[in-house]
Write an enzyme that holds these catalytic residues in place. Structure first.
Site, mmCIF file in Angstrom:
data_model
loop_
_atom_site.group_PDB
_atom_site.id
_atom_site.type_symbol
_atom_site.label_atom_id
_atom_site.label_comp_id
_atom_site.label_asym_id
_atom_site.label_seq_id
_atom_site.Cartn_x
_atom_site.Cartn_y
_atom_site.Cartn_z
ATOM 1 N N ASP A 1 -0.488 9.227 0.498
ATOM 2 C CA ASP A 1 0.016 10.579 0.192
ATOM 3 C C ASP A 1 1.486 10.671 -0.229
ATOM 4 O O ASP A 1 2.344 10.038 0.399
ATOM 5 C CB ASP A 1 -0.058 11.477 1.433
ATOM 6 C CG ASP A 1 -1.369 11.420 2.153
ATOM 7 O OD1 ASP A 1 -2.277 10.726 1.701
ATOM 8 O OD2 ASP A 1 -1.474 12.090 3.207
ATOM 9 N N TRP B 1 0.799 -1.237 0.000
ATOM 10 C CA TRP B 1 0.000 0.000 0.000
ATOM 11 C C TRP B 1 0.832 1.288 0.000
ATOM 12 O O TRP B 1 1.815 1.389 0.721
ATOM 13 C CB TRP B 1 -0.876 0.008 1.252
ATOM 14 C CG TRP B 1 -1.545 1.312 1.526
ATOM 15 C CD1 TRP B 1 -1.025 2.374 2.219
ATOM 16 C CD2 TRP B 1 -2.865 1.710 1.107
ATOM 17 N NE1 TRP B 1 -1.948 3.405 2.256
ATOM 18 C CE2 TRP B 1 -3.084 3.022 1.589
ATOM 19 C CE3 TRP B 1 -3.893 1.080 0.382
ATOM 20 C CZ2 TRP B 1 -4.272 3.721 1.377
ATOM 21 C CZ3 TRP B 1 -5.078 1.777 0.169
ATOM 22 C CH2 TRP B 1 -5.261 3.073 0.658
#
Ligand code: FRU
Length: 490
Positions: free
Chosen positions: A39, A36
């Site tokens: 930002d 994963w």
């Protein structure tokens, strides 16, 4: 010496990389080797190279205790993975190293980030603080023994206190962070002479009540003579075509006075009007450009690549300017032209009516530059269909009558759907600059006036590109398409 947490995290990413299904892996966007990401963090030029960090969970394709992943590049195009820079686990960042920024202080690379801790994990109540880590080789980072360098949240504010963005002005360092109090999102300002001891300066800007309950990932910078506050508010309600995503990233343009900390600002505008753009951050490079990169996903949206062992990517780097109307224009940086491998299509003064198929533009890593004469068009709408299959396509539609640009992914393929609609740039000539990657599309219309970014997951064999019109014709004054390089191919 690398900490045990970092060694473990790096091993986990490299092991997971071996089992990745490559079908939706992007060819020229920043991703982690596996698992994963969200930002972008710490965008900076350091010792002549561009560094980008990102929120990263190295242990699964789902969000989890946040680490800082890391890539670098000499040219903003070709990226190289570096070891994970930060792992959580110290008392000041026990539940995650959340978003933040980077600055070069006389050869020392400083990461200023949020130490995420839960005051009440079950109720998701955070008690967030700001922390610092430094490096002199740009790869290995030491957390400051003084951490947390901002131990208490501001008043007004709350334990939702995160995403510090630091910059230099005159003799001081300044820091903005997002916070919230009584459902009002805010950006607060701090000042320091050494990046370690910070003094609170007050609220820089806050929601008027309609502009969100929490302002994430603030960024504050000068652009073409004005000051811009970019941030990612949570909680703005959808309004006509606007604010249709779970959360938005946008900006306020205004004027700022450092003496009094007064920011006089205009209305909130979304920066990118597609489905997948969030938590954007910017930096100024040595050429004086203001460059922005966003997370090319959205919270709570389906991410079918999770079942392939990864999730999340960053957008292409984009250069910002302010136009005469006081709006931001965003265009892909010039260096991206070096991705062009082969010109596969070139049209001049081609009058299009109904549908024309271009099987030669079959690449799933494609750049298109087009200019259309909308002043003389008799069609009410026209556009480009990408990733055309038997029953699938991704449609970029310019509705001349309605003055709308539409990115329609309702037939794009798996999991995602729907369309986004935004104002069609007004002029007799419309430029479209499009970057298609294996599972993304970025559209820059009207020289960056309207930008739309969305993820797509086609399942069918790619049969090329189509131009289409509705109820008449349009002249494409010029169109070129290139097949683009895969920067990650080994
Ligand atoms: C924005 C955000 C930030 C936070 C980070 C956590 O997408 O929620 O506010 O620092 O993600 O991963």
């Amino acid at each position: 010496m690398e900490s045990e947490q970092l060694t473990k995290a790096n091993d986990a990413v490299r092991t997971a990389e071996k089992t990745i299904n490559p079908r939706y892996r992007l060819g020229y966007h920043i991703m982690a080797p596996s698992n994963w990401i969200n930002d972008p963090n710490g965008l900076v030029q350091y010792k002549g190279e561009y560094h980008v960090f990102f929120q990263h969970h190295p242990y699964s394709p789902d969000w989890g205790p946040m680490h800082w992943g890391h890539v670098k590049s000499k040219d903003l195009v070709h990226w190289e993975h570096l070891p994970i820079a930060l792992a959580p686990g110290d008392p000041f960042d026990s539940d995650g190293c959340f978003s933040g920024s980077a600055v070069d202080d006389n050869g020392e690379l400083n990461l200023i980030y949020t130490g995420h801790r839960f005051a009440d994990e079950e109720k998701k109540v955070p008690d967030e603080v700001q922390c610092r880590a430094v490096s002199t080789d740009g790869v290995h980072f030491e957390k400051d023994e003084l951490n947390p360098v901002i131990p208490l949240h501001p008043d007004p504010g709350s334990g939702d206190f995160r995403d510090p963005k630091v910059w230099r002005h005159g003799d001081f360092w300044y820091l903005v962070a997002g916070t919230s109090q009584e459902k009002i999102g805010k950006v607060v300002l701090y000042k320091s002479s050494d990046l370690r001891y910070w003094t609170y300066q007050g609220v820089l800007a806050e929601s008027d009540g309609e502009e969100g309950y929490m302002w994430e990932c603030p960024d504050f910078f000068e652009l073409d003579g004005k000051h811009v506050l970019m941030c990612s508010p949570q909680g703005i309600e959808p309004l006509d075509d606007r604010y249709r995503n779970r959360f938005q990233t946008g900006y306020f343009v205004g004027d700022y006075d450092y003496q009094t900390n007064t920011f006089t600002r205009g209305a909130f505008h979304e920066l990118d009007k597609g489905h997948d753009f969030y938590a954007a951050q910017s930096f100024k490079d040595s050429k004086g450009r203001r460059i922005v990169i966003g997370w090319m996903n959205m919270w709570e949206s389906p991410m079918p690549e999770k079942e392939d062992g990864w999730a999340g990517a960053l957008t292409l780097p984009r250069e910002l300017h302010l136009d005469a109307a006081g709006h931001i224009r965003m265009m892909p940086v010039d260096e991206l032209k070096s991705l062009r491998e082969k010109e596969i299509l070139s049209l001049e003064n081609r009058t299009v009516s109904e549908t024309q198929t271009f099987p030669e533009a079959i690449s799933d890593q494609l750049e298109i530059e087009a200019e259309c004469d909308t002043a003389s068009a008799t069609a009410s709408a026209f556009g480009i269909k990408l990733r055309v299959g038997q029953s699938e396509d991704t449609v970029i539609r310019c509705d001349i009558d309605q003055e709308k640009l539409i990115l329609d992914r309702s037939k794009s393929g798996r999991a995602v759907g729907g369309y986004r609609r935004a104002p069609l740039p007004k002029s007799g000539r419309l430029t479209l600059h499009i970057y298609l990657d294996r599972s993304s599309v970025e559209v820059f219309a009207g020289d960056g006036e309207t930008v739309m970014t969305s993820r797509i997951y086609p399942t069918e064999k790619n049969e090329g590109m189509q131009l289409f019109t509705v109820g008449g014709s349009v002249t494409v004054t010029r169109l070129k398409a290139w097949n683009l390089k895969d920067i990650w191919a080994r």
